[in-house]
Motif scaffolding. Sequence first.
Motif, PDB file in Angstrom:
ATOM      1  N   SER A  71      77.680  51.457  44.755  1.00 21.31           N
ATOM      2  CA  SER A  71      77.875  50.528  43.643  1.00 21.31           C
ATOM      3  C   SER A  71      78.881  51.051  42.633  1.00 21.31           C
ATOM      4  O   SER A  71      79.646  50.283  42.039  1.00 21.31           O
ATOM      5  CB  SER A  71      76.541  50.288  42.931  1.00 21.31           C
ATOM      6  N   THR A  72      78.884  52.364  42.434  1.00 21.69           N
ATOM      7  CA  THR A  72      79.702  52.977  41.390  1.00 21.69           C
ATOM      8  C   THR A  72      80.394  54.202  41.953  1.00 21.69           C
ATOM      9  O   THR A  72      79.809  54.955  42.733  1.00 21.69           O
ATOM     10  CB  THR A  72      78.839  53.387  40.179  1.00 21.69           C
ATOM     11  N   GLN A  96      81.357  48.033  42.485  1.00 25.58           N
ATOM     12  CA  GLN A  96      81.432  47.155  41.328  1.00 25.58           C
ATOM     13  C   GLN A  96      82.069  47.843  40.115  1.00 25.58           C
ATOM     14  O   GLN A  96      82.684  47.200  39.284  1.00 25.58           O
ATOM     15  CB  GLN A  96      80.021  46.689  40.908  1.00 25.58           C
ATOM     16  N   ARG A  97      81.932  49.180  40.050  1.00 20.52           N
ATOM     17  CA  ARG A  97      82.404  49.869  38.847  1.00 20.52           C
ATOM     18  C   ARG A  97      82.992  51.220  39.208  1.00 20.52           C
ATOM     19  O   ARG A  97      82.542  51.880  40.158  1.00 20.52           O
ATOM     20  CB  ARG A  97      81.244  50.063  37.852  1.00 20.52           C
ATOM     21  N   VAL A  99      84.122  54.912  37.287  1.00 23.36           N
ATOM     22  CA  VAL A  99      84.257  55.820  36.151  1.00 23.36           C
ATOM     23  C   VAL A  99      85.419  56.736  36.499  1.00 23.36           C
ATOM     24  O   VAL A  99      85.362  57.480  37.481  1.00 23.36           O
ATOM     25  CB  VAL A  99      82.963  56.613  35.903  1.00 23.36           C
ATOM     26  N   LEU A 134      87.716  45.536  38.763  1.00 23.37           N
ATOM     27  CA  LEU A 134      86.581  46.439  38.705  1.00 23.37           C
ATOM     28  C   LEU A 134      86.135  46.657  37.263  1.00 23.37           C
ATOM     29  O   LEU A 134      86.963  46.763  36.356  1.00 23.37           O
ATOM     30  CB  LEU A 134      86.960  47.794  39.306  1.00 23.37           C
ATOM     31  N   ASP A 135      84.817  46.701  37.056  1.00 23.51           N
ATOM     32  CA  ASP A 135      84.337  47.222  35.787  1.00 23.51           C
ATOM     33  C   ASP A 135      84.730  48.693  35.720  1.00 23.51           C
ATOM     34  O   ASP A 135      84.666  49.407  36.733  1.00 23.51           O
ATOM     35  CB  ASP A 135      82.815  47.098  35.691  1.00 23.51           C
ATOM     36  N   SER A 136      85.124  49.146  34.561  1.00 19.86           N
ATOM     37  CA  SER A 136      85.572  50.530  34.483  1.00 19.86           C
ATOM     38  C   SER A 136      85.048  51.211  33.230  1.00 19.86           C
ATOM     39  O   SER A 136      84.759  50.572  32.216  1.00 19.86           O
ATOM     40  CB  SER A 136      87.109  50.600  34.488  1.00 19.86           C
ATOM     41  N   THR A 137      84.927  52.513  33.351  1.00 24.08           N
ATOM     42  CA  THR A 137      84.687  53.397  32.218  1.00 24.08           C
ATOM     43  C   THR A 137      85.728  54.494  32.333  1.00 24.08           C
ATOM     44  O   THR A 137      85.818  55.159  33.366  1.00 24.08           O
ATOM     45  CB  THR A 137      83.270  54.001  32.261  1.00 24.08           C
ATOM     46  N   THR A 186      77.371  58.163  31.951  1.00 20.38           N
ATOM     47  CA  THR A 186      77.997  56.844  32.108  1.00 20.38           C
ATOM     48  C   THR A 186      77.828  56.297  33.519  1.00 20.38           C
ATOM     49  O   THR A 186      77.939  55.079  33.726  1.00 20.38           O
ATOM     50  CB  THR A 186      79.494  56.895  31.762  1.00 20.38           C
ATOM     51  N   ASP A 190      73.022  52.284  31.562  1.00 17.72           N
ATOM     52  CA  ASP A 190      73.616  50.985  31.266  1.00 17.72           C
ATOM     53  C   ASP A 190      74.424  51.044  29.970  1.00 17.72           C
ATOM     54  O   ASP A 190      74.190  51.888  29.106  1.00 17.72           O
ATOM     55  CB  ASP A 190      72.518  49.919  31.122  1.00 17.72           C
ATOM     56  N   ALA A 193      80.063  50.070  30.818  1.00 16.37           N
ATOM     57  CA  ALA A 193      81.155  49.299  31.409  1.00 16.37           C
ATOM     58  C   ALA A 193      82.113  48.890  30.296  1.00 16.37           C
ATOM     59  O   ALA A 193      81.704  48.395  29.244  1.00 16.37           O
ATOM     60  CB  ALA A 193      80.616  48.083  32.134  1.00 16.37           C
TER      61      ALA A 193
END
Length: 295
Positions: A71-72, A96-97, A99, A134-137, A186, A190, A193
């Motif tokens: 997922s990440t 989905q995400r 980092v 993509l969701d990102s951090t 991260t 939660d 994102a």
Amino acid sequence: MTPVDGPRVLVTGATGRVGRSVVDLLTDAGVPVRALVRRSETAATLPTNIEIVTGDLTVPESLDAALDAVSTVFLVWTAPPQSAAAVVDRLAAHAQRVVYLSAPHRTPHPFFQQPNPMAALHAEIERLIAGAGLDSTIIRPGMFASNTLLWWAAAIRADSPVRWPYGAAETAPIDDRDVAAVVARTLYEDGHAGGDYVLTGPESLSQAEQVDIIADVLGRPIAFEELSSDEFRRETPEAARPAVDMLLAAWNAAMGQPAYVTSTVADILGTPPRTFRQWAADHAAAFTEDPHPTS
């Protein structure tokens, strides 16, 4: 803190100075971890209770198995730029995400605003991640305290002066462990994102002050000899010249002003970042013991 349940997290750069600690922190938090390594033999230092897969950022199709049911992704870019677009496309097809371990190239401080090919590469990968949906951090550590091991440890072990340019240039060295702790948080907590986090140590210190702190921790004097930029270039290998020129430009731009310092580590972790003195005390042996003993 209870980690988020769900599919596993893929850690790239899993044997590196940040990724290795991230693996341990995720495992301790009960997060299912899959570690990506380029060669299976390098996995010997990783915990035996995690899943290890081989893959290479320069061969994007080799990542498909590693990304299955992920997922990440914690992405540490360790490859030439040519494969970046294809790798990000692969990530977007499975995860989905992301980092991403980047750099503070957007930070409005002269130290971080000098022409820098690595900063340009980070900016391009960030653009690709955003464009892929993509969701990102984005994690942006400043100067690592551990750089001083590469720079000064050999001279200090030999009881020689530290010969270095721009002794008065100030940075805010951050402990690798604090970077890893923020990354891990991260990845499983939660609310991160879209986060864009500049990480620094808690204090602005000149390079000469950092040497003095190491000397104080070791309990013996260490001489600091100021080099000119040209002297420093002559004393470094030709292969290191691009990195040397980048650092010289950054240190020169930082002269006369304090380093950029953020509270981000404390804001995310709830505890202050380690000081450079704490880091030096925890790594004192590296400044006194031969890293390659003959027996």
